[in-house]
Design a protein around this motif. Sequence first.
Motif, PDB file in Angstrom:
ATOM      1  N   ALA A 192     -15.967 -22.335   8.734  1.00  0.00           N
ATOM      2  CA  ALA A 192     -15.361 -21.899   7.479  1.00  0.00           C
ATOM      3  C   ALA A 192     -15.869 -20.512   7.113  1.00  0.00           C
ATOM      4  N   LEU A 193     -15.029 -19.774   6.398  1.00  0.00           N
ATOM      5  CA  LEU A 193     -15.451 -18.488   5.863  1.00  0.00           C
ATOM      6  C   LEU A 193     -16.446 -18.749   4.746  1.00  0.00           C
ATOM      7  N   ALA A 194     -17.677 -18.259   4.924  1.00  0.00           N
ATOM      8  CA  ALA A 194     -18.740 -18.521   3.946  1.00  0.00           C
ATOM      9  C   ALA A 194     -18.861 -17.422   2.916  1.00  0.00           C
ATOM     10  N   ALA A 195     -18.587 -16.179   3.294  1.00  0.00           N
ATOM     11  CA  ALA A 195     -18.729 -15.064   2.359  1.00  0.00           C
ATOM     12  C   ALA A 195     -17.999 -13.844   2.885  1.00  0.00           C
ATOM     13  N   THR A 196     -17.401 -13.106   1.951  1.00  0.00           N
ATOM     14  CA  THR A 196     -16.809 -11.804   2.235  1.00  0.00           C
ATOM     15  C   THR A 196     -17.609 -10.787   1.438  1.00  0.00           C
ATOM     16  N   VAL A 197     -18.292  -9.889   2.131  1.00  0.00           N
ATOM     17  CA  VAL A 197     -19.358  -9.093   1.525  1.00  0.00           C
ATOM     18  C   VAL A 197     -19.039  -7.606   1.529  1.00  0.00           C
ATOM     19  N   VAL A 198     -19.298  -6.958   0.402  1.00  0.00           N
ATOM     20  CA  VAL A 198     -19.160  -5.500   0.324  1.00  0.00           C
ATOM     21  C   VAL A 198     -20.459  -4.835  -0.120  1.00  0.00           C
ATOM     22  N   LYS A 199     -21.465  -5.652  -0.502  1.00  0.00           N
ATOM     23  CA  LYS A 199     -22.757  -5.098  -0.888  1.00  0.00           C
ATOM     24  C   LYS A 199     -23.853  -6.114  -0.569  1.00  0.00           C
ATOM     25  N   PRO A 200     -25.075  -5.632  -0.312  1.00  0.00           N
ATOM     26  CA  PRO A 200     -26.157  -6.500   0.173  1.00  0.00           C
ATOM     27  C   PRO A 200     -26.456  -7.703  -0.698  1.00  0.00           C
ATOM     28  N   GLU A 201     -26.338  -7.561  -2.002  1.00  0.00           N
ATOM     29  CA  GLU A 201     -26.670  -8.698  -2.874  1.00  0.00           C
ATOM     30  C   GLU A 201     -25.720  -9.871  -2.694  1.00  0.00           C
ATOM     31  N   GLN A 202     -24.625  -9.680  -1.968  1.00  0.00           N
ATOM     32  CA  GLN A 202     -23.683 -10.761  -1.708  1.00  0.00           C
ATOM     33  C   GLN A 202     -23.967 -11.496  -0.397  1.00  0.00           C
TER      34      GLN A 202
ATOM     35  N   VAL B 129      -8.828   6.028   8.517  1.00  0.00           N
ATOM     36  CA  VAL B 129      -9.781   5.692   7.466  1.00  0.00           C
ATOM     37  C   VAL B 129     -10.485   6.973   7.026  1.00  0.00           C
ATOM     38  N   SER B 130     -10.610   7.166   5.721  1.00  0.00           N
ATOM     39  CA  SER B 130     -11.220   8.387   5.208  1.00  0.00           C
ATOM     40  C   SER B 130     -12.681   8.493   5.622  1.00  0.00           C
ATOM     41  N   LYS B 131     -13.185   9.731   5.671  1.00  0.00           N
ATOM     42  CA  LYS B 131     -14.567   9.967   6.062  1.00  0.00           C
ATOM     43  C   LYS B 131     -15.533   9.285   5.103  1.00  0.00           C
ATOM     44  N   SER B 132     -15.216   9.334   3.803  1.00  0.00           N
ATOM     45  CA  SER B 132     -16.112   8.717   2.812  1.00  0.00           C
ATOM     46  C   SER B 132     -16.157   7.206   2.979  1.00  0.00           C
ATOM     47  N   GLU B 133     -15.007   6.602   3.288  1.00  0.00           N
ATOM     48  CA  GLU B 133     -14.985   5.147   3.479  1.00  0.00           C
ATOM     49  C   GLU B 133     -15.718   4.773   4.756  1.00  0.00           C
ATOM     50  N   THR B 134     -15.531   5.582   5.812  1.00  0.00           N
ATOM     51  CA  THR B 134     -16.254   5.345   7.056  1.00  0.00           C
ATOM     52  C   THR B 134     -17.756   5.394   6.836  1.00  0.00           C
ATOM     53  N   GLN B 135     -18.224   6.366   6.057  1.00  0.00           N
ATOM     54  CA  GLN B 135     -19.644   6.487   5.761  1.00  0.00           C
ATOM     55  C   GLN B 135     -20.138   5.282   4.962  1.00  0.00           C
ATOM     56  N   LYS B 136     -19.303   4.810   4.041  1.00  0.00           N
ATOM     57  CA  LYS B 136     -19.670   3.640   3.233  1.00  0.00           C
ATOM     58  C   LYS B 136     -19.821   2.412   4.125  1.00  0.00           C
ATOM     59  N   TRP B 137     -18.864   2.189   5.025  1.00  0.00           N
ATOM     60  CA  TRP B 137     -18.952   1.073   5.960  1.00  0.00           C
ATOM     61  C   TRP B 137     -20.195   1.207   6.816  1.00  0.00           C
ATOM     62  N   GLY B 138     -20.405   2.441   7.350  1.00  0.00           N
ATOM     63  CA  GLY B 138     -21.540   2.664   8.232  1.00  0.00           C
ATOM     64  C   GLY B 138     -22.859   2.345   7.570  1.00  0.00           C
ATOM     65  N   GLY B 139     -23.007   2.751   6.319  1.00  0.00           N
ATOM     66  CA  GLY B 139     -24.235   2.464   5.587  1.00  0.00           C
ATOM     67  C   GLY B 139     -24.429   0.982   5.361  1.00  0.00           C
ATOM     68  N   MET B 140     -23.328   0.284   5.025  1.00  0.00           N
ATOM     69  CA  MET B 140     -23.411  -1.153   4.789  1.00  0.00           C
ATOM     70  C   MET B 140     -23.768  -1.885   6.081  1.00  0.00           C
ATOM     71  N   VAL B 141     -23.121  -1.506   7.182  1.00  0.00           N
ATOM     72  CA  VAL B 141     -23.376  -2.166   8.462  1.00  0.00           C
ATOM     73  C   VAL B 141     -24.805  -1.903   8.930  1.00  0.00           C
ATOM     74  N   GLU B 142     -25.259  -0.653   8.832  1.00  0.00           N
ATOM     75  CA  GLU B 142     -26.621  -0.330   9.256  1.00  0.00           C
ATOM     76  C   GLU B 142     -27.647  -1.069   8.405  1.00  0.00           C
ATOM     77  N   GLY B 143     -27.378  -1.141   7.096  1.00  0.00           N
ATOM     78  CA  GLY B 143     -28.286  -1.884   6.221  1.00  0.00           C
ATOM     79  C   GLY B 143     -28.361  -3.349   6.589  1.00  0.00           C
ATOM     80  N   TYR B 144     -27.207  -3.926   6.952  1.00  0.00           N
ATOM     81  CA  TYR B 144     -27.203  -5.319   7.373  1.00  0.00           C
ATOM     82  C   TYR B 144     -27.980  -5.501   8.672  1.00  0.00           C
TER      83      TYR B 144
END
Length: 206
Positions: A10-20, A87-102
């Motif tokens: 089952a899908l447990a979580a859809t996350v856009v920030k670490p606190e999720q 995908v815009s450069k700013s959105e790519t950077q946002k994804w990259g930061g989230m993925v690296e943080g994870y």
Amino acid sequence: MMRVTVQNAALAATVVKPEQFPTDGLPEIAFAGKSNVGKSSLLNCMMNRKALARTSSAPGKTRTLNFYRIENRLMFVDLPGYGYAKVSKSETQKWGGMVEGYLTGRPRLIGVVMLVDIRHNPSVLDRQLYDWLRHYAFDIILIAAKSDKIKRAAVPRQAALIRKELDAGRDQIILPFSCVTCEGRDALWTHLEKKIKKMDESAAVI
């Protein structure tokens, strides 16, 4: 080779920030790869589902970290695809930061499954991701995806080419995988079960 039939996923979580991020403490396997390489299709195959992980012919659809709970003992984590030009450069950077943080901040992450299209040489971004994962000593399984798209006789040659282009060592696991036939599914589950067992044994010693 281990045969695993998943009954509960089952899908447990859809996350856009670490606190999720989920806090249930299950071991996690991350899935990474270029946009449209077939991560969602592979996840559905591994979870014995047709459409639990959403697939699309449009690249760049996964823009969140999606956590899937498997049999209440493991999490699959679908990371956003990379390399999609629209995908815009700013959105790519946002994804990259989230993925690296994870990737650098999850103590229960026990491995990364990285998909590369078997039909083509690894891209610059593929090589960058593989080098980054190797630099941080992640336990990597390489998937040579879409193996049904080439002749069976060409599969070993293309897998060897991927190994060469990524400068991967002889001990690097490379598994051809078809999301159409699910060829490679049992082999991948065998390797994942070994990682889970190894983590369980380490936890028992502490």
